[in-house]
Design a protein around this motif. Structure first.
Motif, PDB file in Angstrom:
ATOM      1  N   PRO A   8      -0.376   0.878  -4.088  1.00 41.27           N
ATOM      2  CA  PRO A   8       1.097   0.901  -4.160  1.00 41.27           C
ATOM      3  C   PRO A   8       1.714   1.790  -3.083  1.00 41.27           C
ATOM      4  CG  PRO A   8       0.167   1.091  -6.354  1.00 41.27           C
ATOM      5  CD  PRO A   8      -0.987   1.203  -5.393  1.00 41.27           C
ATOM      6  N   ALA A   9       1.062   2.936  -2.782  1.00 35.50           N
ATOM      7  CA  ALA A   9       1.616   3.811  -1.734  1.00 35.50           C
ATOM      8  C   ALA A   9       1.548   3.098  -0.381  1.00 35.50           C
ATOM      9  CB  ALA A   9       0.861   5.131  -1.700  1.00 35.50           C
ATOM     10  N   GLU A  10       0.487   2.321  -0.165  1.00 34.31           N
ATOM     11  CA  GLU A  10       0.369   1.548   1.082  1.00 34.31           C
ATOM     12  C   GLU A  10       1.479   0.492   1.154  1.00 34.31           C
ATOM     13  OE1 GLU A  10      -4.497   1.665   1.706  1.00 34.31           O
ATOM     14  OE2 GLU A  10      -3.554  -0.022   0.666  1.00 34.31           O
ATOM     15  N   VAL A  11       1.770  -0.101  -0.001  1.00 38.31           N
ATOM     16  CA  VAL A  11       2.818  -1.127  -0.059  1.00 38.31           C
ATOM     17  C   VAL A  11       4.150  -0.540   0.420  1.00 38.31           C
ATOM     18  CG1 VAL A  11       4.248  -2.383  -1.737  1.00 38.31           C
ATOM     19  CG2 VAL A  11       1.762  -2.605  -1.811  1.00 38.31           C
ATOM     20  N   LEU A  12       4.452   0.688  -0.018  1.00 39.70           N
ATOM     21  CA  LEU A  12       5.721   1.315   0.382  1.00 39.70           C
ATOM     22  C   LEU A  12       5.751   1.557   1.889  1.00 39.70           C
ATOM     23  CD1 LEU A  12       6.314   3.983  -2.418  1.00 39.70           C
ATOM     24  CD2 LEU A  12       7.397   1.739  -2.178  1.00 39.70           C
ATOM     25  N   LEU A  13       4.661   2.091   2.424  1.00 44.55           N
ATOM     26  CA  LEU A  13       4.653   2.385   3.864  1.00 44.55           C
ATOM     27  C   LEU A  13       4.754   1.094   4.677  1.00 44.55           C
ATOM     28  CD1 LEU A  13       4.464   4.664   5.970  1.00 44.55           C
ATOM     29  CD2 LEU A  13       2.050   4.081   6.198  1.00 44.55           C
ATOM     30  N   GLU A  14       4.043   0.071   4.205  1.00 43.74           N
ATOM     31  CA  GLU A  14       4.071  -1.197   4.930  1.00 43.74           C
ATOM     32  C   GLU A  14       5.485  -1.782   4.924  1.00 43.74           C
ATOM     33  OE1 GLU A  14       1.848  -1.959   6.783  1.00 43.74           O
ATOM     34  OE2 GLU A  14       2.229  -4.052   7.308  1.00 43.74           O
ATOM     35  N   ALA A  15       6.160  -1.658   3.797  1.00 42.09           N
ATOM     36  CA  ALA A  15       7.536  -2.165   3.713  1.00 42.09           C
ATOM     37  C   ALA A  15       8.451  -1.378   4.653  1.00 42.09           C
ATOM     38  CB  ALA A  15       8.029  -2.080   2.266  1.00 42.09           C
ATOM     39  N   LEU A  16       8.249  -0.055   4.736  1.00 39.56           N
ATOM     40  CA  LEU A  16       9.063   0.751   5.655  1.00 39.56           C
ATOM     41  C   LEU A  16       8.757   0.381   7.099  1.00 39.56           C
ATOM     42  CD1 LEU A  16       8.751   4.197   3.836  1.00 39.56           C
ATOM     43  CD2 LEU A  16      10.915   3.046   4.349  1.00 39.56           C
ATOM     44  N   ARG A  17       7.477   0.213   7.367  1.00 44.73           N
ATOM     45  CA  ARG A  17       7.021  -0.104   8.728  1.00 44.73           C
ATOM     46  C   ARG A  17       7.613  -1.419   9.233  1.00 44.73           C
ATOM     47  NH1 ARG A  17       2.978  -1.654  11.845  1.00 44.73           N
ATOM     48  NH2 ARG A  17       2.314  -3.324  10.465  1.00 44.73           N
ATOM     49  N   THR A  18       7.733  -2.371   8.298  1.00 44.63           N
ATOM     50  CA  THR A  18       8.181  -3.704   8.708  1.00 44.63           C
ATOM     51  C   THR A  18       9.674  -3.904   8.451  1.00 44.63           C
ATOM     52  OG1 THR A  18       7.517  -4.539   6.538  1.00 44.63           O
ATOM     53  CG2 THR A  18       5.916  -4.785   8.324  1.00 44.63           C
ATOM     54  N   GLY A  19      10.341  -2.863   7.970  1.00 41.70           N
ATOM     55  CA  GLY A  19      11.784  -2.993   7.704  1.00 41.70           C
ATOM     56  C   GLY A  19      12.076  -4.068   6.667  1.00 41.70           C
ATOM     57  N   ALA A  20      11.302  -4.081   5.580  1.00 40.17           N
ATOM     58  CA  ALA A  20      11.398  -5.170   4.601  1.00 40.17           C
ATOM     59  C   ALA A  20      12.673  -5.087   3.756  1.00 40.17           C
ATOM     60  CB  ALA A  20      10.179  -5.119   3.680  1.00 40.17           C
ATOM     61  N   ARG A  21      13.082  -6.244   3.236  1.00 43.23           N
ATOM     62  CA  ARG A  21      14.143  -6.339   2.218  1.00 43.23           C
ATOM     63  C   ARG A  21      13.481  -6.955   0.998  1.00 43.23           C
ATOM     64  NH1 ARG A  21      16.204  -3.822   5.609  1.00 43.23           N
ATOM     65  NH2 ARG A  21      18.183  -4.114   6.672  1.00 43.23           N
ATOM     66  N   ILE A  22      13.491  -6.260  -0.110  1.00 41.58           N
ATOM     67  CA  ILE A  22      12.840  -6.791  -1.310  1.00 41.58           C
ATOM     68  C   ILE A  22      13.822  -6.688  -2.455  1.00 41.58           C
ATOM     69  CG2 ILE A  22      10.801  -6.694  -2.783  1.00 41.58           C
ATOM     70  CD1 ILE A  22       9.442  -4.985  -0.637  1.00 41.58           C
ATOM     71  N   GLY A  23      14.331  -7.846  -2.912  1.00 46.68           N
ATOM     72  CA  GLY A  23      15.388  -7.802  -3.917  1.00 46.68           C
ATOM     73  C   GLY A  23      16.525  -6.948  -3.385  1.00 46.68           C
ATOM     74  N   GLY A  24      16.987  -5.994  -4.168  1.00 48.57           N
ATOM     75  CA  GLY A  24      18.083  -5.114  -3.720  1.00 48.57           C
ATOM     76  C   GLY A  24      17.593  -3.920  -2.923  1.00 48.57           C
ATOM     77  N   LEU A  25      16.295  -3.865  -2.629  1.00 45.34           N
ATOM     78  CA  LEU A  25      15.759  -2.687  -1.923  1.00 45.34           C
ATOM     79  C   LEU A  25      15.766  -2.925  -0.422  1.00 45.34           C
ATOM     80  CD1 LEU A  25      12.632  -1.860  -4.130  1.00 45.34           C
ATOM     81  CD2 LEU A  25      14.888  -0.780  -4.180  1.00 45.34           C
ATOM     82  N   ARG A  26      16.234  -1.914   0.297  1.00 45.45           N
ATOM     83  CA  ARG A  26      16.282  -1.980   1.752  1.00 45.45           C
ATOM     84  C   ARG A  26      15.357  -0.922   2.320  1.00 45.45           C
ATOM     85  NH1 ARG A  26      20.536   0.100   4.310  1.00 45.45           N
ATOM     86  NH2 ARG A  26      21.851   0.373   2.485  1.00 45.45           N
ATOM     87  N   PHE A  27      14.338  -1.354   3.049  1.00 44.84           N
ATOM     88  CA  PHE A  27      13.430  -0.422   3.714  1.00 44.84           C
ATOM     89  C   PHE A  27      13.859  -0.364   5.176  1.00 44.84           C
ATOM     90  CE2 PHE A  27      11.253  -1.911  -0.015  1.00 44.84           C
ATOM     91  CZ  PHE A  27      10.510  -0.826  -0.459  1.00 44.84           C
ATOM     92  N   GLU A  28      14.369   0.780   5.602  1.00 43.35           N
ATOM     93  CA  GLU A  28      14.910   0.903   6.958  1.00 43.35           C
ATOM     94  C   GLU A  28      13.953   1.735   7.808  1.00 43.35           C
ATOM     95  OE1 GLU A  28      17.548  -0.594   7.848  1.00 43.35           O
ATOM     96  OE2 GLU A  28      18.793  -0.867   6.051  1.00 43.35           O
ATOM     97  N   ARG A  29      14.012   1.525   9.130  1.00 41.53           N
ATOM     98  CA  ARG A  29      13.186   2.367   9.987  1.00 41.53           C
ATOM     99  C   ARG A  29      13.897   2.670  11.302  1.00 41.53           C
ATOM    100  NH1 ARG A  29       8.121  -0.133  12.833  1.00 41.53           N
ATOM    101  NH2 ARG A  29       8.527   1.783  13.960  1.00 41.53           N
ATOM    102  N   ASP A  30      13.486   3.792  11.889  1.00 39.87           N
ATOM    103  CA  ASP A  30      14.000   4.159  13.199  1.00 39.87           C
ATOM    104  C   ASP A  30      13.136   3.443  14.232  1.00 39.87           C
ATOM    105  OD1 ASP A  30      14.613   5.295  15.608  1.00 39.87           O
ATOM    106  OD2 ASP A  30      13.895   7.303  15.108  1.00 39.87           O
ATOM    107  N   PRO A  31      13.713   2.485  14.970  1.00 37.32           N
ATOM    108  CA  PRO A  31      12.890   1.707  15.908  1.00 37.32           C
ATOM    109  C   PRO A  31      12.271   2.569  17.006  1.00 37.32           C
ATOM    110  CG  PRO A  31      15.235   1.167  16.153  1.00 37.32           C
ATOM    111  CD  PRO A  31      15.129   2.113  14.998  1.00 37.32           C
ATOM    112  N   GLU A  32      12.830   3.770  17.218  1.00 38.37           N
ATOM    113  CA  GLU A  32      12.306   4.643  18.284  1.00 38.37           C
ATOM    114  C   GLU A  32      10.977   5.291  17.895  1.00 38.37           C
ATOM    115  OE1 GLU A  32      13.941   5.193  21.261  1.00 38.37           O
ATOM    116  OE2 GLU A  32      15.236   3.585  20.532  1.00 38.37           O
ATOM    117  N   GLN A  33      10.682   5.359  16.600  1.00 45.11           N
ATOM    118  CA  GLN A  33       9.454   6.046  16.177  1.00 45.11           C
ATOM    119  C   GLN A  33       8.405   5.010  15.781  1.00 45.11           C
ATOM    120  OE1 GLN A  33       9.481   9.672  13.831  1.00 45.11           O
ATOM    121  NE2 GLN A  33      11.711   9.579  13.726  1.00 45.11           N
ATOM    122  N   GLU A  34       7.225   5.217  16.292  1.00 46.72           N
ATOM    123  CA  GLU A  34       6.150   4.279  15.948  1.00 46.72           C
ATOM    124  C   GLU A  34       5.540   4.685  14.608  1.00 46.72           C
ATOM    125  OE1 GLU A  34       1.814   2.786  17.324  1.00 46.72           O
ATOM    126  OE2 GLU A  34       2.850   4.235  18.608  1.00 46.72           O
TER     127      GLU A  34
END
Ligand SMILES: Nc1ncnc2c1ncn2[C@@H]1O[C@H](COP(=O)(O)OP(=O)(O)O)[C@@H](O)[C@H]1O
Ligand SMILES: O=P(O)(O)O[C@H]1O[C@H](CO)[C@@H](O[C@H]2O[C@H](CO)[C@@H](O)[C@H](O)[C@H]2O)[C@H](O)[C@H]1O
Length: 466
Positions: A126-152
């Motif tokens: 589950p912790a990997e799922v969260l990081l992967e969603a942040l990494r890919t800027g995912a939208r899941i239902g009402g959840l928005r995973f945002e990322r700074d494109p400047e940081q790898e």
């Protein structure tokens, strides 16, 4: 490497009903549960999102629940809506022994009947799922995973849950990033994201710049749910370091000076990034009245404070009097809860400040108000005092030397020397010591002598100048 998750279906309707009796027992036992002492009588669902499908080996639900709680500990006290909490609920057919500390309970009804529910932040996938969603800027239902494109953000970083005492829950990924999931959540702009983002825009290196964040949009409001930041590897916090020094006899004043400089750099960048205001007579009177009211409340709750209250309150009247004579102060966004435990020193000797949430018990709007930066300074000065009292072998004068060095460092890096504003500084130090008396009486009664010693010092008349 985990695959990106992504199911946009809401969690099944029966989920909360089956979790309800389990959460009533489990939630109040969590360190981060803010409503201790008032029995939880039920829950209402604010939002639920399925992150991994139920029925698979591992089910995963992101859940926001609001508690229904009694208004007081007494049996039969009326119920009222409580706080909203963020939960990551995993379900498995059986829990492996390594996940025993994460157990919430066995589900007996609803879509997951027969499975075991647990706090999924303890679990790798589950912790990997969260990081992967942040990494890919995912939208899941009402959840928005945002990322700074400047940081790898590399894929596949190995997660581990921090076990430190915290108000929230943090997962460290490969010693590279740290994700803080806020536990008690409220709608609105959260300073724990807002201020580090503003500081990053200003190029201030003293605060790890957010690499990603998790938010939910519900009922036209944004809720900040978590922040991913670079992890300061092998860091020691200021409290640990300071406690080593008085016992070991080493000099902490150089570090205190560096901390003063770091604080001033952060204040300067915040003043550039966000609006500042001038506090005139009316605003300062309200500030002083608020301090006096907190003192009165604390003295009612902790009778030991009572005898000192009249002398302490002179710090607040002196402040209001100075404003009445026409003195004004600049207010700006500040850290809001600064103490040695919020300062991290990297092995290279660089200081970072973390945890810009402010005092979590206060409403968000209040935490986001501009305030005189001396308030943060006063928090740190109180912290040096705490460290001297908490050392195994206290060295008299240690805190005074650190306090002076901290103020000097603050002035060196462009802040106003707080010692040139003794009335405001004394008011804020007094206010903080009063808060600490209440905090320690409630949470750590053994520590009460520490702020009480400060209360005695702050209520003594100033010595006559030589
Ligand atoms: N960027 C970071 N790098 C290294 N450690 C961190 C970082 N941010 C937080 N930590 C560690 O995590 C702990 C909890 O973080 P904090 O933001 O204070 O959470 P909380 O608001 O839950 O108290 C800190 O005491 C510190 O040890
Ligand atoms: O940890 P939080 O940021 O939520 O702050 C609360 O707990 C602190 C203790 O963990 C408490 O800080 C007080 O004790 C510290 C030493 O443990 C000391 O460094 C601080 O100066 C002192 O205020 C803080 O007041 C409380 O809000």
């Amino acid at each position: 490497m985990p695959e990106a998750v992504i199911r946009t279906v809401p969690s099944p309707p029966g989920l909360l009903a089956s979790l309800d009796p389990l959460l009533r027992q489990w939630l109040p036992r969590q360190r981060w549960f803010a409503g201790k002492g008032r029995p939880v009588t039920g829950f209402s669902l604010v939002a639920a999102t399925e992150l991994l499908p139920a029925g698979s080996r591992l089910g995963l639900h992101h859940v926001l629940v609001r508690t229904q709680q009694q208004s007081a500990p007494a049996p039969g006290a009326p119920e009222e809506p409580g706080d909203c909490y963020q939960l990551l609920i995993g379900t498995r057919e059986a829990l492996p022994p390594r996940l025993a500390p994460a157990l919430i309970g066995h589900l007996t009804e609803g879509p997951d009947a027969g499975r075991t529910a647990y706090d999924a932040l303890y679990d790798t996938r589950p912790a990997e799922v969260l990081l992967e969603a942040l990494r890919t800027g995912a939208r899941i239902g009402g959840l928005r995973f945002e990322r700074d494109p400047e940081q790898e953000i590399p894929a596949g970083l190995e997660p581990r849950l921090l076990t430190a005492e915290q108000s929230n829950s943090s997962v460290v990924y490969g010693d590279t990033f740290i994700l803080k999931l806020l536990r008690r959540v409220v709608p609105g702009v959260n300073p724990d994201l807002e201020l580090p983002l503003a500081l990053a825009r200003e190029g201030c290196p003293r605060v790890p710049a957010p690499a990603g964040w998790l938010a939910a949009d519900l009922d036209d409001r944004t809720w900040v749910l978590g922040v991913l930041q670079p992890y300061v590897r092998d860091a020691a916090d200021g409290w640990e370091l300071a406690l080593r020094e008085p016992a070991g006899g080493d000099d902490f004043t150089a570090e205190a000076r560096a901390l003063g400089r770091a604080t001033a750099e952060v204040h300067t960048a915040l003043a550039r990034a966000l609006p500042t205001v001038t506090l005139g007579q009316g605003a300062v009177r309200r500030l002083a009245d608020g301090m006096a009211e907190r003192l009165a409340q604390a003295a009612r709750a902790v009778p030991l404070l009572g005898p000192y209250a009249p002398a302490l309150s002179t710090a607040f009247t002196a402040l209001a009097d100075l404003a009445a004579e026409g003195r004004t102060w600049t207010a700006q966004r500040i850290h809001g809860d600064l103490h040695l435990g919020q300062c991290l020193r990297s092995p290279g000797g660089e200081w970072s400040l973390i945890d810009f949430e402010g005092e979590p018990a206060k409403p968000l709007a209040e935490r986001r108000l501009p305030q005189p930066p001396v308030r943060d300074v006063a928090g740190m000065l109180r912290s040096f005092d705490y460290a001297e009292h908490s050392a195994d072998a206290p060295v008299p004068g240690w805190a005074a030397a650190c306090r002076a060095a901290y103020c000097a460092g603050y002035a060196e890096a462009g802040g106003h020397d707080p010692r040139t504003d003794p009335v405001l500084l004394r008011a804020y130090e007094t206010d903080k010591a009063v808060y600490e008396v209440l905090y320690e009486a409630r949470h750590r009664p053994d520590w009460l002598p520490v702020p009480l010693a400060a209360v005695r010092r702050l209520s003594a008349p100033e010595p006559e100048p030589a």
